[in-house]
Motif scaffolding. Structure first.
Motif, short mmCIF file in Angstrom:
data_model
loop_
_atom_site.label_atom_id
_atom_site.label_comp_id
_atom_site.label_asym_id
_atom_site.label_seq_id
_atom_site.Cartn_x
_atom_site.Cartn_y
_atom_site.Cartn_z
N ALA A 194 35.24 25.28 58.75
CA ALA A 194 35.38 26.04 57.87
C ALA A 194 34.41 27.14 56.45
N THR A 195 33.39 27.12 56.24
CA THR A 195 33.23 27.69 55.69
C THR A 195 32.67 29.35 56.07
N SER A 196 32.86 29.39 57.50
CA SER A 196 32.63 30.90 58.64
C SER A 196 33.76 31.99 57.85
N LEU A 197 35.15 30.42 58.17
CA LEU A 197 36.22 31.31 58.26
C LEU A 197 36.92 31.44 56.46
N ARG A 198 36.38 31.30 55.47
CA ARG A 198 36.52 31.33 54.39
C ARG A 198 35.81 32.51 53.70
N ARG A 199 34.24 32.70 54.52
CA ARG A 199 33.29 33.29 53.94
C ARG A 199 34.83 34.87 55.42
N ASP A 200 34.47 35.13 55.80
CA ASP A 200 35.56 36.36 56.26
C ASP A 200 36.59 36.91 55.81
N VAL A 201 37.46 35.82 55.30
CA VAL A 201 38.46 36.45 54.53
C VAL A 201 38.02 36.66 52.98
N GLU A 202 37.14 36.57 52.34
CA GLU A 202 36.04 36.66 51.63
C GLU A 202 35.75 38.44 51.45
N ALA A 203 34.86 38.57 52.87
CA ALA A 203 34.37 39.57 53.35
C ALA A 203 35.81 40.50 53.44
N VAL A 204 36.93 40.44 54.24
CA VAL A 204 37.98 41.01 54.50
C VAL A 204 38.85 41.83 52.66
N LEU A 205 39.21 40.86 52.10
CA LEU A 205 38.92 40.91 50.43
C LEU A 205 38.34 42.07 50.10
N ASP A 206 36.93 42.22 50.05
CA ASP A 206 36.21 42.55 49.55
C ASP A 206 36.41 44.23 50.56
N LEU A 207 36.83 44.57 51.20
CA LEU A 207 37.12 45.74 51.61
C LEU A 207 38.17 46.60 51.38
N GLU A 208 38.66 45.73 50.26
CA GLU A 208 40.44 46.87 50.26
C GLU A 208 39.60 47.62 50.02
N LYS A 209 39.19 48.28 48.86
CA LYS A 209 38.80 49.96 48.72
C LYS A 209 38.86 50.27 49.44
N ARG A 210 38.22 50.34 50.06
CA ARG A 210 37.52 50.81 51.22
C ARG A 210 39.41 50.91 51.85
N ILE A 211 39.79 50.52 52.38
CA ILE A 211 40.85 49.94 53.58
C ILE A 211 42.38 51.25 52.93
N ALA A 212 41.47 51.15 51.32
CA ALA A 212 42.90 52.06 50.61
C ALA A 212 42.42 53.65 50.69
N LYS A 213 41.59 53.67 51.27
CA LYS A 213 41.38 55.21 51.26
C LYS A 213 41.80 55.80 52.40
#
Length: 384
Positions: free
Chosen positions: A60-79
């Protein structure tokens, strides 16, 4: 650029006891698409975050970190306007892979024991390496495209005498000039065909497109050897002198898509024909799962974007839509977010091929089907 080697490397990745988060997001060409990335990501990842409640603490801890890692990519994805994006994350083993994709696929977020790579397989299946020959009687430009990108270009030029529209002595002078011009043009066509053949031996492209003035294209076609002419997926008319690589790519992309849809319809027609005759063809998820478990699938046909949850036995690989215990080895099964992806993996591992069907065909009502290597028994005892 996305390659088969990249997809195979991701396919082989395992998080062991940690889940792997796979996220695909697509952005249209409108710049306003970038403004919705954050909201779309949060909507897609909300069920993933909720699923952590049923996992053990480490997973569960690993997957929560995965979710945050993807959300942190928002600006990169937006390009990535006009493109697709794939992200694979497994924080428990420090794995993060970001891919910019040349074409849109379906939006999906899946947490599973393995990366969800079926959309990548669909993308590779959709694209072909093709050669575009823009030809007239004196000049030919040869372009090589893959995944919408220009990889290389070549040019052949044949210097010849200009044709003047005059009669000469009873027309004989004009006849001589025109005959010479024909010889020069034919020599140019032969040389161009030779260059294209040499490029094929070196690059092994999948398709050949021909463009130019209608008359020039029709004149050039007979100079292609038969084995090369079979690769011609289509022709188009345009002015060779004003056509830019971007214009040529646009015309070729339309031909490529039409050609691929035609191949998909042919494959589906063959599948349903075999299934009706009960000869090495099965249609529907249940029969296809049975064929996969028997290692009988030669070609898997899957409707674009269709998914189906099911179960998988990690001990022996048995797949099914339901079942807590494997009937083959007795091991406890694991939930699978998409058993079609697992079938595709197995087919590829066993040397078969996977065809993702984007065209509107009868397969859409059955989700999947398969051409078989050998018959398998069905529940009624008949051979398929």
């Amino acid at each position: 650029m996305l390659t088969q080697e990249t997809v195979d490397r991701i396919r082989r990745f395992r998080g062991n006891s940690f889940p792997v988060l796979s996220v695909y997001l697509n952005l249209g060409p409108d710049i306003r698409e970038s403004r919705s990335v954050g909201a779309r990501l949060r909507d897609m990842l909300r069920p993933i975050r909720a699923a952590t409640e049923s996992l053990d603490h480490r997973a569960a801890t690993s997957l929560r970190r995965d979710v945050e890692a993807v959300l942190d990519l928002e600006k990169r994805i937006a390009k990535e306007v006009g493109h697709g994006v794939a992200v694979f994350s497994c924080a428990g083993v420090d794995f993060l892979e970001y891919l910019s994709l040349p074409r849109k696929l379906w939006d999906v977020a899946i947490a599973d024991a393995k990366p969800y790579i079926r959309p990548l397989d669909a993308l590779l299946d959709e694209f072909h390496r093709y050669c575009a020959v823009i030809v007239d009687r004196r000049r030919a430009r040869i372009f090589e495209f893959y995944m919408g990108e220009l990889e290389a270009w070549h040019e052949t030029v044949q210097e010849g005498r200009r044709i003047s529209n005059f009669g000469g002595w009873y027309g004989l002078a004009e006849y001589g000039v025109r005959r010479h011009a024909e010889e020069v043009a034919h020599r140019h066509y032969r040389e161009t065909a030779t260059v294209v053949g040499e490029l094929f031996e070196e690059r092994r492209f999948d398709m050949l497109m021909l463009g130019g003035h209608k008359g020039s294209v029709e004149e050039f076609l007979p100079f292609l050897p038969a084995w090369l002419a079979k690769l011609v997926a289509g022709t188009f008319v345009l002015d060779p002198h004003t056509a830019t690589p971007a214009i040529i790519r646009e015309r070729c992309t339309k031909l490529e898509e039409a050609y691929e849809r035609s191949l998909e319809r042919q494959a589906v027609a063959e599948l349903f024909g075999r299934a009706r005759r009960a000869r090495l063809g099965v249609v529907g998820l249940g029969r296809t799962l049975a064929a996969s478990n028997a290692r009988a699938v030669d070609v898997l046909l899957a409707d674009d974007g269709a998914t189906a949850s099911g179960v998988e036995c990690d001990a022996c690989g048995w797949l099914s839509l339901t079942g807590e215990t494997c009937p083959i080895c007795g091991a406890v099964t694991r939930a699978s977010a998409d058993v079609i992806d697992q079938i595709a993996r197995r087919v590829i591992e066993n040397g078969g091929t996977v065809e993702h069907v984007f065209a509107e065909t009868p397969l859409r009502g059955h989700v999947v089907g398969a051409l078989l290597r050998f018959p398998i028994p069905d529940p009624t005892g008949k051979k398929r």
